[in-house]
Scaffold this active site. Sequence first.
Site, PDB file in Angstrom:
ATOM      1  N   SER A  37      45.115  28.001  42.154  1.00 28.15           N
ATOM      2  CA  SER A  37      44.301  28.169  43.360  1.00 28.15           C
ATOM      3  C   SER A  37      45.218  28.245  44.582  1.00 28.15           C
ATOM      4  CB  SER A  37      43.272  27.043  43.447  1.00 28.15           C
ATOM      5  OG  SER A  37      42.264  27.337  44.383  1.00 28.15           O
ATOM      6  N   GLU A  81      35.917  33.317  37.596  1.00 28.13           N
ATOM      7  CA  GLU A  81      36.409  32.494  38.694  1.00 28.13           C
ATOM      8  C   GLU A  81      35.285  32.056  39.634  1.00 28.13           C
ATOM      9  OE1 GLU A  81      39.428  31.368  39.340  1.00 28.13           O
ATOM     10  OE2 GLU A  81      40.862  32.666  38.289  1.00 28.13           O
ATOM     11  N   HIS A  96      36.740  29.005  37.790  1.00 21.66           N
ATOM     12  CA  HIS A  96      37.926  28.596  38.542  1.00 21.66           C
ATOM     13  C   HIS A  96      38.318  27.162  38.174  1.00 21.66           C
ATOM     14  CE1 HIS A  96      40.727  29.043  41.866  1.00 21.66           C
ATOM     15  NE2 HIS A  96      40.295  27.925  42.443  1.00 21.66           N
TER      16      HIS A  96
END
Length: 575
Positions: free
Chosen positions: A220, A352, A472
């Site tokens: 991230s 994601e 994610h």
Amino acid sequence: MSTLYEPTRRIAILVAFSFLSLLAFLPVAIAQSDPPFRPIIDSPAGQVQGTTESCGLFCTYYSFKGVPYAEPPIGSLRFRNPVPRARWTGVRDASSHGTECLQASVIPGQVRGSEDCLYLNIYTQQLVGQRPVMVWIHGGGYGANSGNSIDFGPEKLVQDNVVLVTINYRLGALGFLSTGDRYAAGNWGLKDCLQALRWIRTNIAVFGGDPNNVTIFGNSAGGSLVHLLVLTDAGQGLFHKAIAQSSTALVPYAFQTRPRFYADRIATALGFGTDSSTYVDQLRTIPAEQFIPFQEAAFTIPVPRFLRPLDFGPVIEPADASEEVIIRQRPIELIRNGAHRVPFIVGYTDLEGGFFTALENTIDPTVKSQFNANPHLLVPFFWNVGAGTTASSQISSTFRQHYWQNRPLDASVDYEWTLYQSDHQFLFAIDQTVKLHAQTSTVPMYYYQFVYDGDLNLYKKLFGVQHPGAIHTDELPYLFHIPSAMLVPVPPESHANTVSSRVVRMWTNFARTGNPTPTQDALLQNVQWPTVGAAGTGYLSIGHDLLPLQQTPNPTRMNLWYNLQQTYANAPFET
């Protein structure tokens, strides 16, 4: 999911986060404290005493937590480049983590952590020899999390014969405020990562690590920081390979192009005016907690949230800054100039956006109606297309037709909306990163898509996401032991454990050799992960099985984005 897990889900969102023989000629001493052994290391930085921890049956490793790598960035050192830590005297106890960097608490209106937070943690099974070093840079939108083991336990990686280092770096305004001029150049958190790497180069050998074989990796916002370190000249020689998971410096939220606006906003609100030559010094005098209300958190970022730059993130630094400057151009320009010099793994999870649509479904039921009322929100900001223009209308209508067939955005199109969010927020920018690097560098690059959906997809379980795919952060429990996100134990016979072993093996192979599949390996199904070709093709699908492919992932959707960009963008690639 039962409301029983609601507090745990909210925490997840913000996260949304053999014994050594004594050898006289080594700077290592082992002290026994009935049991276990507690090693004392005499490093150039000072003496530090760690602990011996368990990683399973007949499995132990050495842990050194809360090791300072820079002076506390407080007082006159706030909004300045990190200062190397002076050697300490005596033996420093490294049995517990240092303080997290200051950030918003999961409890509204409260904060956690401290401004004195520049610490790292070292984990290794052996203190002799020279093993590959893997340095983890955590994510959290530049505003949350830490390198602590409750979120990033080392047990899986250390068993594959590497030294793991996890670090803290300054967050939010304290980490990334910039006035765009010499008075506050910015990128403090990124420079902290750089200083940690300098500390590692000087000190890691006495912990059994090889300073000439260092791999940085992150997820991230941590992946974006990894990418920026790859792009900056200042990182040369400090690391030798890199892995950017689920973000690069080109994703929409990663790079702030208007930092002065947000710095002035804080100064004005505190009554300091808008003259940076005076207000930066004034901002150094206030309690650090006063910055927290100005830092967007997952619960308060306005729509379209992570589809726009975060208030406080990496920036271009002014040329006349009084301290070292490390980012002189936008990431896209650095890529075009061929700044990719180390073997590089880049990739993402296939769904994601599920992390963020689940977040929004929890905290803001108005999101879809806001996009219905203002289709321009669907248009990528980095294409520089004005609201109300024909181009804006064409782009938004094309997206609406392609993803949810022009139906109104509501609960019935949640999966389609999640695919769009995945592509806009991550997949297109990451694919673009891979293609551009492939055009400007001959250094090996590896591309992956993590598609496995199993027992260790802990964040998907926490959020109650029912759509197929990995959301994610879902790849993280396959690399780390994450007790903070574990709802129920994973059965030993679960195939997820095999997938985890494969990911760990590929990542540590890469750290050792620069190739994630250097030899025939039954665990890895004897596959060879293809490098990315000059056309940006070739990737590995990481699912129930490993599938090497000589194409690009999600070609139909990605082609749509490239075609729209070529047709309508006024400033393509200007992220």
